[in-house]
Design an enzyme around this catalytic site. Structure first.
Site, short mmCIF file in Angstrom:
data_model
loop_
_atom_site.label_atom_id
_atom_site.label_comp_id
_atom_site.label_asym_id
_atom_site.label_seq_id
_atom_site.Cartn_x
_atom_site.Cartn_y
_atom_site.Cartn_z
N HIS A 239 83.15 88.74 49.05
CA HIS A 239 82.78 87.38 49.41
C HIS A 239 82.17 87.30 50.81
CE1 HIS A 239 81.98 83.24 49.26
NE2 HIS A 239 82.42 83.21 50.49
N TYR A 243 78.18 85.89 53.43
CA TYR A 243 77.91 85.17 54.68
C TYR A 243 77.28 86.08 55.72
CZ TYR A 243 80.44 81.57 52.35
OH TYR A 243 80.81 80.66 51.41
N HIS A 390 73.26 81.49 40.01
CA HIS A 390 73.80 81.04 41.30
C HIS A 390 73.32 81.94 42.44
CE1 HIS A 390 76.72 80.23 44.49
NE2 HIS A 390 77.15 81.47 44.39
N PHE A 391 73.45 83.24 42.26
CA PHE A 391 73.17 84.05 43.46
C PHE A 391 71.68 84.29 43.69
CE2 PHE A 391 74.69 87.75 40.71
CZ PHE A 391 73.51 88.46 40.69
N HIS A 392 70.84 83.98 42.70
CA HIS A 392 69.42 84.03 43.02
C HIS A 392 68.99 82.80 43.82
CE1 HIS A 392 69.32 87.48 40.32
NE2 HIS A 392 68.22 87.83 40.98
N ARG A 453 76.04 88.05 31.44
CA ARG A 453 75.29 88.75 32.48
C ARG A 453 75.47 90.25 32.27
NH1 ARG A 453 78.76 88.49 38.14
NH2 ARG A 453 77.04 89.80 38.79
N ARG A 454 74.80 91.06 33.10
CA ARG A 454 74.96 92.51 33.13
C ARG A 454 74.87 93.15 31.74
NH1 ARG A 454 80.32 91.64 35.95
NH2 ARG A 454 79.95 91.73 38.18
FE1 HAS Z 1 78.58 82.48 45.72
C1 HAS Z 1 79.52 84.41 43.02
C2 HAS Z 1 81.30 80.48 45.27
C3 HAS Z 1 77.73 80.65 48.53
C4 HAS Z 1 76.32 84.90 46.62
N1 HAS Z 1 78.01 84.30 44.95
C5 HAS Z 1 78.50 84.90 43.82
C6 HAS Z 1 77.83 86.15 43.62
C7 HAS Z 1 76.95 86.30 44.66
C8 HAS Z 1 77.07 85.13 45.49
C9 HAS Z 1 76.03 87.49 44.92
O1 HAS Z 1 83.99 80.64 43.81
C10 HAS Z 1 78.05 87.10 42.43
C11 HAS Z 1 78.86 88.31 42.75
C12 HAS Z 1 78.97 89.15 41.50
O2 HAS Z 1 78.11 90.02 41.29
O3 HAS Z 1 79.90 88.94 40.71
N2 HAS Z 1 79.34 80.83 46.67
C13 HAS Z 1 80.44 80.16 46.31
C14 HAS Z 1 80.64 79.02 47.20
C15 HAS Z 1 79.61 79.06 48.13
C16 HAS Z 1 78.82 80.22 47.79
C17 HAS Z 1 81.73 78.01 47.14
N3 HAS Z 1 77.27 82.71 47.25
C18 HAS Z 1 77.09 81.86 48.31
C19 HAS Z 1 76.11 82.41 49.22
C20 HAS Z 1 75.71 83.62 48.69
C21 HAS Z 1 76.45 83.79 47.45
C22 HAS Z 1 75.68 81.75 50.49
C23 HAS Z 1 74.74 84.62 49.17
C24 HAS Z 1 74.05 84.54 50.27
N4 HAS Z 1 80.08 82.44 44.38
C25 HAS Z 1 81.14 81.57 44.42
C26 HAS Z 1 82.12 81.96 43.38
C27 HAS Z 1 81.61 83.08 42.73
C28 HAS Z 1 80.34 83.35 43.39
C29 HAS Z 1 83.41 81.32 43.06
C30 HAS Z 1 82.25 83.87 41.59
C31 HAS Z 1 81.70 83.45 40.27
C32 HAS Z 1 82.23 84.30 39.15
O4 HAS Z 1 83.02 83.80 38.37
O5 HAS Z 1 81.85 85.48 39.05
C33 HAS Z 1 79.43 78.13 49.29
O6 HAS Z 1 79.34 78.87 50.49
C34 HAS Z 1 78.23 77.23 49.15
C35 HAS Z 1 78.15 76.18 50.23
C36 HAS Z 1 76.79 75.55 50.31
C37 HAS Z 1 76.52 74.26 50.40
C38 HAS Z 1 75.10 73.78 50.49
C39 HAS Z 1 74.74 73.15 51.82
C40 HAS Z 1 73.29 72.87 51.90
C41 HAS Z 1 72.46 73.28 52.90
C42 HAS Z 1 70.98 72.97 52.77
C43 HAS Z 1 70.39 72.27 53.96
C44 HAS Z 1 68.97 71.91 53.70
C45 HAS Z 1 67.91 72.31 54.45
C46 HAS Z 1 66.53 71.94 54.00
C47 HAS Z 1 68.04 73.12 55.68
C48 HAS Z 1 77.61 73.25 50.41
C49 HAS Z 1 72.95 73.99 54.09
C50 HAS Z 1 65.97 70.82 54.76
C51 HAS Z 1 64.58 70.59 54.30
C52 HAS Z 1 63.92 69.45 54.47
C53 HAS Z 1 62.55 69.36 53.97
C54 HAS Z 1 64.51 68.25 55.09
CU CU Z 2 82.42 84.42 46.77
#
Ligand code: HAS
Ligand code: CU
Length: 591
Positions: A239, A243, A390-392, A453-454
């Site tokens: 996990h 980050y 999700h992760f893409h 997947r996979r």
């Molecule tokens: Fe995830 C599975 C939960 C974030 C990557 N995640 C994965 C896997 C990867 C991955 C690679 O709880 C698969 C691993 C595998 O092979 O099995 N993930 C989360 C949660 C977050 C989260 C709660 N993941 C990420 C990030 C990753 C990433 C970041 C890579 C960089 N994820 C999971 C969970 C799994 C999981 C379970 C397991 C699933 C399973 O069953 O296998 C949080 O950190 C997300 C928080 C994000 C937000 C969004 C905030 C929005 C922002 C945008 C601002 C906008 C802007 C644009 C700047 C609340 C910051 C402005 C533009 C204008 C024009 C105004």
């Molecule tokens: Cu995670």
């Protein structure tokens, strides 16, 4: 606070710090090489799975998938971020690395490690690989999948290289602190240091998994491992590694995006608080990848879920701060109204547009992350193609698209040359956004239908998935189309980088300075810079979250497990008293 707000006429980074620029160029090139290999395998795989075109035999699918994951998720990202971090420390502290030989040494270790691991994986494509090289273990490489020892050795060298890179950044900071006693750590350097500490804590898990279990096992020094133990140690790292990819992207969103938008960062204190929260909360959540693992008590899973929900906070704060900074920029450029200011942003700049689109897509990725994190909803999507969807969006867009977009800003900084084609750059980032919209949305939907997947043959023979809206064929077509657009986008990116480096015109008036925040470091409580305090709390939280689950896993499965070669019937495995009796009585009833 001299440096971050250095005067706007400061020249290109390469003129100020030629040695560091050379190292950063090397990390970028290594990163882009990994990107090109990984992207090619991505194309092969997406067309294979969707049965559009099969370049490979299904038997080679896992080799390709492993290479895709390792080259993109590990090599492309981490090489690039070591470059970004070296830039951030150097430029914000306004001083070069302490000893360039040390800097080249960590780069060389990482490059050697990648080469060893990469060669070991790719040798698996040969009919009769030399020395039995192969590593079809996916980028998550936990037992019971086993790789050739060289794969693990490669990973060890790569991680040790990244540790030494961290030492390098700390050394620069210590030297700066000696000359600037009592000054606040400039924000970019602060972000690098907190991320590095987080990385040290996180990699402890994978170091134990590899050095104590996987490597000795693949060398034949021990007969067996406890698969649940190595899985849990992997996810302890698996996990927070996400980050380690994301925080450098955030560093760019906080420091570079406001500048490109024509404004200033909204709040330095909020940005610091966000990075402290990541340091504290990134690691004690890994069990949210193991909700479906038998052998871990539901209570531990519940704690991981609660911690994960708290961990949303720094990203939600980021959404607020970064959007506020962008809006400030737009208003500086004459933008008005509730939403009309959006039109005043520099949408023709590929660096700005790419990063803004990456942020936009991360909002969607964050939502699918929240769904993953819910213990009960996770059962619906786990191991389905929803997860790659999700992760893409997260690592594949929030991070990868930010890194590519930022490259259009960094190239003139690092080479003194103008980007070969900014309009091609703009087309490239838009194409990534469109391609990912098709691919990732369809992957999420397909996952909800239960498509796994996979696997090379997701359709299983003779089994039809029931599609609620649309058809599986339509989803497959969208996935294949999106994946192809992503490949084209990656190639346009590489072509632009190569053309700039070898043929670009000399850039003029490149400006490496970052504007000061609207609410600056003086508004930040001094305690935020107390790295020792946050490190201590982070370690305590990790100990609380992991000691009990790990102890119970070792207690029930053994430190080195029952072995996958000779799994014993459950009743003959030593279990704690109560469980033993329960298993026996169940066995009696069945008999
Ligand atoms: Fe995830 C599975 C939960 C974030 C990557 N995640 C994965 C896997 C990867 C991955 C690679 O709880 C698969 C691993 C595998 O092979 O099995 N993930 C989360 C949660 C977050 C989260 C709660 N993941 C990420 C990030 C990753 C990433 C970041 C890579 C960089 N994820 C999971 C969970 C799994 C999981 C379970 C397991 C699933 C399973 O069953 O296998 C949080 O950190 C997300 C928080 C994000 C937000 C969004 C905030 C929005 C922002 C945008 C601002 C906008 C802007 C644009 C700047 C609340 C910051 C402005 C533009 C204008 C024009 C105004
Ligand atoms: Cu995670």
């Amino acid at each position: 606070m001299s440096n971050v707000s250095a005067d706007a006429t400061a020249g290109a980074f390469v003129d100020q710090f030629p040695t560091e620029a050379r190292v950063i160029r090397a990390t970028f090139w290594s990163s882009f090489l990994a990107l090109s290999i990984g992207a090619l395998f991505g194309l092969i795989q997406v067309l294979h799975r969707t049965d559009v075109y099969r370049f490979i035999d299904s038997a080679d699918y896992y080799t390709i998938l492993t290479a895709h994951g390792v080259f993109l998720a590990i090599t492309f990202t981490i090489f690039f971020l070591t470059g970004i971090f070296t830039w951030a420390v150097t430029t914000s502290l306004d001083r070069g690395v302490v000893d360039p030989r040390f800097t080249w040494a960590w780069y060389a270790l990482m490059a050697t490690g990648t080469t060893l691991a990469g060669v070991t994986i790719l040798a698996g494509l040969l009919d009769d690989p030399p020395f039995g090289l192969s590593a079809d273990v996916l980028f998550t490489f936990y037992a019971p999948l086993e790789a050739h020892p060289l794969f693990y050795v490669g990973l060890v060298l790569f991680v040790v290289g990244s540790w030494l890179a961290g030492v390098d950044w700390f050394r620069t900071w210590w030297a700066w602190r000696g000359d600037n006693p009592g000054e606040r750590i400039p924000l970019p350097a602060f972000m690098v240091l907190t991320t590095t500490i987080m990385w040290y804590i996180a990699t402890a898990g994978v170091a134990v998994a590899i050095l104590a279990f996987l490597l000795p096992w693949s060398l034949g020094l021990i007969d067996s491992v406890n698969p649940l133990l190595t899985r849990t140690l992997f996810w302890y790292f698996g996990h927070p590694v996400v980050y380690f990819w994301l925080m450098p992207a955030y560093l760019l969103w906080y420091n570079l995006l406001p500048k490109l938008a024509g404004g200033r960062l909204f709040s330095d204190p909020l940005a610091r608080a966000v990075f402290v929260l990541f340091l504290l909360l990134s690691t004690p959540v890994g069990i949210h990848h193991q909700y479906l693992d038998p052998g871990i008590a539901e209570g531990f899973k519940f704690i991981a879920m609660t911690n994960t929900m708290f961990l949303l906070l720094p990203s939600l704060l980021t959404a607020f701060t970064v959007v506020a900074s962008i809006e400030h920029g737009a208003r500086q450029r004459g933008g008005e109204g509730y939403f009309r200011w959006l039109g005043a942003l520099p949408w023709r700049d590929p660096a700005f547009t790419g990063m803004a689109l990456a942020g936009l897509m991360f909002a969607a990725g964050g939502f699918s992350g929240m769904i993953n994190a819910g213990m009960n909803i996770n059962y619906l999507i786990h191991n389905s193609i929803w997860v790659p969807g999700h992760f893409h969006l997260t690592v594949g867009t929030a991070v990868a698209l930010t890194f590519m977009a930022a490259t259009y800003w960094f190239l003139p900084q690092l080479t003194g040359k103008r980007v070969w084609s900014r309009s091609m750059g703009l087309a490239q980032v838009l194409l990534w956004f469109v391609g990912m919209t098709f691919m990732s949305n369809a992957m999420h939907r397909a996952g909800l239908l239960g498509i796994p997947r996979r696997t090379a043959e997701p359709q299983y023979s003779g089994f039809e998935f029931e599609a609620g809206v649309g058809s599986v064929a339509e989803l497959d077509a969208q996935i294949a189309l999106g994946g192809t657009l992503l490949f084209v986008s990656a190639m346009l990116f590489l072509a632009n980088v190569i053309a700039t480096t070898f043929g670009g015109e000399t850039a003029h008036a490149v400006d490496n300075a970052l504007p000061p925040a609207l609410s600056g470091p003086d508004d930040s409580p001094a305690v935020l810079d107390n790295l020792r305090l946050w490190t201590a709390i982070a370690v305590v939280l990790v100990v609380f979250a992991y000691v009990f689950p790990l102890a119970s896993i070792v207690d029930s499965g053994g430190l080195f497990g029952p072995g996958i070669d000779g799994i014993k019937p459950l009743t003959s495995v030593a279990l704690p008293g109560g469980l033993e009796a329960a298993v026996e009585s169940v066995a009696e009833v069945i008999a």
